[in-house]
Design an enzyme around this catalytic site. Structure first.
Site, PDB file in Angstrom:
ATOM      1  N   GLU A 196       0.836  -1.195   0.000  1.00 30.94           N
ATOM      2  CA  GLU A 196       0.000   0.000   0.000  1.00 30.94           C
ATOM      3  C   GLU A 196       0.877   1.253   0.000  1.00 30.94           C
ATOM      4  O   GLU A 196       1.741   1.411   0.868  1.00 30.94           O
ATOM      5  CB  GLU A 196      -0.909  -0.009   1.223  1.00 30.94           C
ATOM      6  CG  GLU A 196      -1.881  -1.187   1.257  1.00 30.94           C
ATOM      7  CD  GLU A 196      -2.492  -1.394   2.636  1.00 30.94           C
ATOM      8  OE1 GLU A 196      -2.601  -0.405   3.384  1.00 30.94           O
ATOM      9  OE2 GLU A 196      -2.845  -2.541   2.960  1.00 30.94           O
ATOM     10  N   GLU A 232      -4.118  -7.088   2.837  1.00 29.65           N
ATOM     11  CA  GLU A 232      -2.867  -7.615   3.406  1.00 29.65           C
ATOM     12  C   GLU A 232      -2.645  -9.100   3.149  1.00 29.65           C
ATOM     13  O   GLU A 232      -1.519  -9.534   2.908  1.00 29.65           O
ATOM     14  CB  GLU A 232      -2.819  -7.332   4.922  1.00 29.65           C
ATOM     15  CG  GLU A 232      -2.544  -5.888   5.277  1.00 29.65           C
ATOM     16  CD  GLU A 232      -3.759  -4.980   5.137  1.00 29.65           C
ATOM     17  OE1 GLU A 232      -3.585  -3.748   5.224  1.00 29.65           O
ATOM     18  OE2 GLU A 232      -4.885  -5.507   4.947  1.00 29.65           O
ATOM     19  N   GLN A 251       1.771  -2.126   5.595  1.00 29.99           N
ATOM     20  CA  GLN A 251       2.041  -0.732   5.933  1.00 29.99           C
ATOM     21  C   GLN A 251       2.386  -0.519   7.402  1.00 29.99           C
ATOM     22  O   GLN A 251       3.315   0.224   7.721  1.00 29.99           O
ATOM     23  CB  GLN A 251       0.842   0.133   5.537  1.00 29.99           C
ATOM     24  CG  GLN A 251       1.154   1.606   5.522  1.00 29.99           C
ATOM     25  CD  GLN A 251       0.104   2.397   4.769  1.00 29.99           C
ATOM     26  OE1 GLN A 251      -0.914   2.781   5.347  1.00 29.99           O
ATOM     27  NE2 GLN A 251       0.321   2.614   3.491  1.00 29.99           N
ATOM     28  N   ASP A 296       0.471  -3.249  13.057  1.00 29.77           N
ATOM     29  CA  ASP A 296      -0.887  -3.594  13.496  1.00 29.77           C
ATOM     30  C   ASP A 296      -1.666  -4.307  12.398  1.00 29.77           C
ATOM     31  O   ASP A 296      -2.519  -5.139  12.675  1.00 29.77           O
ATOM     32  CB  ASP A 296      -1.646  -2.317  13.887  1.00 29.77           C
ATOM     33  CG  ASP A 296      -0.965  -1.567  15.011  1.00 29.77           C
ATOM     34  OD1 ASP A 296      -1.368  -1.735  16.161  1.00 29.77           O
ATOM     35  OD2 ASP A 296      -0.011  -0.819  14.717  1.00 29.77           O
ATOM     36  N   TYR A 297      -1.398  -3.953  11.131  1.00 31.33           N
ATOM     37  CA  TYR A 297      -2.151  -4.534  10.023  1.00 31.33           C
ATOM     38  C   TYR A 297      -1.655  -5.931   9.655  1.00 31.33           C
ATOM     39  O   TYR A 297      -2.281  -6.621   8.834  1.00 31.33           O
ATOM     40  CB  TYR A 297      -2.063  -3.637   8.783  1.00 31.33           C
ATOM     41  CG  TYR A 297      -2.538  -2.217   8.998  1.00 31.33           C
ATOM     42  CD1 TYR A 297      -3.276  -1.857  10.123  1.00 31.33           C
ATOM     43  CD2 TYR A 297      -2.242  -1.224   8.074  1.00 31.33           C
ATOM     44  CE1 TYR A 297      -3.710  -0.561  10.318  1.00 31.33           C
ATOM     45  CE2 TYR A 297      -2.677   0.076   8.253  1.00 31.33           C
ATOM     46  CZ  TYR A 297      -3.407   0.412   9.388  1.00 31.33           C
ATOM     47  OH  TYR A 297      -3.828   1.690   9.565  1.00 31.33           O
ATOM     48  N   HIS A 315      -2.128   2.092  15.476  1.00 33.18           N
ATOM     49  CA  HIS A 315      -0.886   2.432  14.798  1.00 33.18           C
ATOM     50  C   HIS A 315       0.340   2.335  15.706  1.00 33.18           C
ATOM     51  O   HIS A 315       1.415   2.776  15.326  1.00 33.18           O
ATOM     52  CB  HIS A 315      -0.951   3.855  14.217  1.00 33.18           C
ATOM     53  CG  HIS A 315      -1.928   3.993  13.101  1.00 33.18           C
ATOM     54  ND1 HIS A 315      -3.269   4.163  13.301  1.00 33.18           N
ATOM     55  CD2 HIS A 315      -1.761   3.955  11.754  1.00 33.18           C
ATOM     56  CE1 HIS A 315      -3.886   4.245  12.140  1.00 33.18           C
ATOM     57  NE2 HIS A 315      -2.997   4.117  11.188  1.00 33.18           N
TER      58      HIS A 315
END
Length: 803
Positions: free
Chosen positions: A494, A525, A547, A550-551, A592
């Site tokens: 991303e 993801e 990115q 957390d993701y 984040h």
């Protein structure tokens, strides 16, 4: 129902021979399924899940499948594997029994349940075979739709090989990008998000992928009306159909019992994908499942009498047989005679597979019984007890290796004679050592290109040092060097392309190296990771960017179930040296600034986890990994991109060693162990403590997996006799793993004069803003006071209580 095949290149006799060969394969596969179920129900095998009812469409798929192509399928594709010559009946049963020798079970040497298939991409030394000269199957996994993300990458590799110049390794992996990636899935599993994510991504990327949906109307006992809108996956995907105005899919529907139409459909689908790089969906409907979902239950419990009768009539092999009779391929009598021969062939293959599996264990049982008999005769006080256990072991006609060890280890407890104890303990040790290797090898690469093969190379700096750069510029210039050095390397994620990632670590790289090598992708993801896995399976060196840390949770299942287990479940016969790049730790807000390291390291054993404290160290990890053949996760410090670092002269060449800690400050009073962003706070606290006479030694872990391979931390503790682990994960997260490694694996408890302690974040997610960070994660003051408190316990008079 009956269609004419027009093929002017074949005589009728040639055509007849080809059809009969297909029929043989289908019947052999069906007999394997039927007999396999019996082997499970009699206890010889543990679990069975078979491809009965799907034989004929898989024959058609195999005909369109060419050398260099890849399959990414699910656990019902045994007929396809037989049709391409990569599975025979004996191997099928060896897999069912769990034979731990690749020579007998080339799919996984007993590490996976039956129905999970693979071809060997690697030579014995871990080097690549020429994949363009063989038919390829990526290694199956059980989680439903888990095969989908990898399929996307397998297809995308063809696009890269066709359109990116200068890839010097190309010859072993592609012929002008003509290879097709073939996916298979059950209709119920199309309800999974991974299916839709992959379908959408393939349509966007326009890659040569042919996706087959085997539709038998059920997902175990749940009917399609509970699974799919309109009970029809191709109907709800009609919006993906390409037209004159927009790119998309070609979509075909075909009956799963119509041999002639299936062959025609698959030939057309393969040609479209291969020549035009257009994804194709084939919805294969009206399939059956003659034995139900698996050996764990009967489908008579949930299918109506009418449905069961229909399945009997429209069984694909029965329909193929009727068609063959109708067009004079063979008479009913000839086919019945052939069926009898094939049934006998499968029965003989089953017997051979069982004997190959059980006879070595029986031989080991005989040797053990002979040894135990000698031990019993020499026993003084426990002779009768030992003889009773020996009789129980001797009565087992088809022993497992486990059972030999259970009895041997029980008897060991009752041996009084020293010589007897030595004899049996030696047998047990030898047997465990030999057998454990068959279940535990190849979690990581064992080739000469593993991560431990790369020597450390320090960054070089000019005597009159260049001006310091922002950390993100260190990364940018290093990526530039790597893309020039390795034309097979590409990065995607991303915001990676046009703006050069959200922190500008790839600034200008897309403009320089093109949109295929430095690519923007959608917010997806799981399939970002899948792209990387598939391309890595085909020789490319992808860097998949998630990115934020957390993701990573969106992708953790694919990382855990597929990438992390790949070398293990193929016994080192496939590899996917994917690099996953992300950034994390401290920033602001719940979504984040997470550091779920304990979850990550426990979910992805098999992938290296690297936690650099700055961007020079991170760049060194990328340089190291691109000389290795193993997957890794690199977590850059989110708050380090704008911090100044010295400018190296040797971008692309300096290498950070993996699994090696670094001592940042020597000290005498306490060993502080940490990593990543937290280290800067540790260093600040240590400097302030030094003013009060507390001298801390600071160790940067650098690499969580593998962990401190040289056992340097224990050497520090032997000097300081105290330990504090500082971590910004939740309490008991990564800090628990770090303590276990130090105390158990390194035996550091021997040198401790104080209780080893940890300082972690609060158990909740980090709150927003600067104050949220301060009250959620360890601060410099928290670290200072924790260490001071430990020293107060040692010397209260010198370090009086602060509170």
């Amino acid at each position: 129902m009956i269609k004419e095949i027009n093929n002017t290149t074949l005589t009728f006799e040639d055509f007849k021979t080809e059809v009969l060969n297909d029929y043989r394969t289908a019947v052999i596969s069906r007999e394997c399924s039927l007999l396999g179920r019996k082997e499970v129900l009699t206890g010889k095998a543990k679990f069975g899940i078979f491809g009965d009812g799907k034989e004929v469409p898989q024959l058609a798929m195999a005909k369109a499948f060419k050398n260099g192509d890849f399959r990414s399928g699910y656990y019902r594709d045994q007929t396809f594997m037989m049709a391409i010559g990569e599975l025979d009946a004996k191997q099928f049963f060896a897999g069912l029994y769990g034979h731990t020798d690749l020579a007998f079970d080339p799919m996984s040497a007993g590490r996976q349940m039956g129905g999970h298939f693979v071809t060997h991409s690697l030579n014995e030394d871990g080097s690549w075979k020429d994949l363009t000269k063989q038919k390829n199957s990526s290694s199956d996994i059980s989680p439903t739709a888990g095969q989908m993300p990898r399929l996307l990458g397998l297809a995308q590799a063809s696009k890269i090989y066709r359109n990116v110049d200068g890839i010097t390794i190309k010859d072993k992996f592609s012929v002008n990008g003509d290879e097709v990636a073939w996916g298979t899935i059950g209709n119920a599993s199309t309800s999974e998000g991974l299916f839709f994510e992959t379908i959408n991504a393939a349509g966007v990327l326009q890659v040569p992928m042919v996706m087959s949906v085997w539709d038998d109307e059920y997902g175990i006992s749940v009917h399609a009306k509970h699974q799919t809108t309109k009970e029809n996956i191709s109907e709800i995907l009609k919006g993906y159909q390409r037209d004159e105005d927009a790119k998309g899919y070609e979509i075909f529907r075909v009956k799963g019992w119509d041999y002639a139409e299936l062959i025609s459909t698959y030939e057309r689908a393969g040609a479209i994908a291969r020549e035009e790089h257009i994804p194709v969906l084939i919805h294969v409907s009206e399939l059956t499942q003659p034995q139900g979902h698996s050996t764990s239950g009967s489908h008579e419990r949930y299918k109506s009498a009418e449905r069961l009768a229909w399945e009997k009539d429209y069984d694909c092999i029965r329909q193929m047989r009727l068609w063959m009779i109708a067009i004079n391929i063979a008479s009913p009598e000839e086919l019945s005679e052939l069926d009898f021969e094939l049934k006998k062939h499968v029965l003989e293959a089953k017997k051979e597979a069982w004997n190959s599996f059980i006879n070595p264990i029986i031989e080991e049982q005989k040797n053990l019984l002979e040894l135990l008999g000698q031990i019993a005769e020499a026993s003084i006080n426990h002779k009768e007890r030992i003889k009773k256990l020996i009789s129980e072991l001797a009565a087992i006609k088809a022993p497992l290796k486990k059972e030999l060890l259970v009895y041997a280890r029980k008897i060991l407890r009752f041996i009084e004679v020293p010589n007897s104890k030595v004899l049996l303990s030696n047998w047990i040790t030898r047997f465990i050592t030999e057998t454990q290797e068959k279940f535990s090898s190849n979690q990581h690469s064992e080739s000469a290109q593993n991560v431990f093969s790369v020597e450390k190379v320090l960054p070089e700096y000019a005597e009159n040092a260049k001006p310091d750069l922002d950390g993100r510029m260190i990364l940018r210039d290093n990526f530039d060097a790597l893309f020039a050095k390795y034309p097979e390397t590409l990065i995607f994620g991303e915001d990676v392309g046009n703006i050069g990632d959200v922190n500008q670590g790839l600034e200008g790289m897309q403009e320089k190296y093109g949109e295929l090598r430095v690519a923007d992708v959608g917010i997806r993801e799981a399939t970002i990771i899948g792209q990387g896995i598939g391309m890595a399976l085909r020789g490319l060196r992808p860097i998949a960017e998630i990115q934020y840390l957390d993701y990573l949770l969106y992708a953790i299942q694919i990382m855990s179930d597929d990438l992390a287990t790949l070398q293990y479940r193929t016994v080192g016969k496939q590899k996917a040296p994917l690099i996953i790049r992300t950034r994390g730790h401290r920033l602001e807000g719940i979504w984040h600034s997470g550091s779920p390291m304990g979850m990550i390291i426990n979910a992805i054993r098999g992938i290296h986890v690297l936690v650099p404290r700055d961007m020079t160290q991170a760049a060194g990890f990328y340089n190291t990994l691109l000389e290795c053949d193993e997957p890794a996760l690199v977590i850059e410090c989110l708050n380090g991109y704008r911090l100044k670092e010295k400018t190296p002269l040797n971008f692309g060449e300096f290498k950070t060693p993996i699994g090696v800690v670094e001592t940042l400050k020597e000290g005498a009073d306490i060993t502080l162990v940490s990593y990543g962003s937290t280290l800067r706070l540790v260093q600040q606290a240590a400097n302030e403590l030094l003013e009060l006479g507390i001298d801390c030694e600071i160790i940067d872990i650098q690499s969580l997996l593998p962990f401190d391979i040289n056992k340097d931390i224990v050497k520090s503790i032997a000097k300081t006799n105290r330990l504090l682990v500082i971590d910004e994960d939740v309490p008991g997260g990564a800090s628990a793993f770090i303590l276990q490694q130090i105390l158990e694996e390194q035996d550091a408890y021997k040198y401790l004069d104080s209780k080893p302690q940890t300082l972690a974040a609060k158990a909740h997610r980090p709150a927003y803003g600067t104050d949220g960070d301060y009250f959620s994660k360890p601060s410099a003051e928290d670290i200072f006071e924790k260490i001071y408190g430990m020293m107060h316990e040692v010397n209260p008079s010198k370090f009086p209580s602060l509170y």
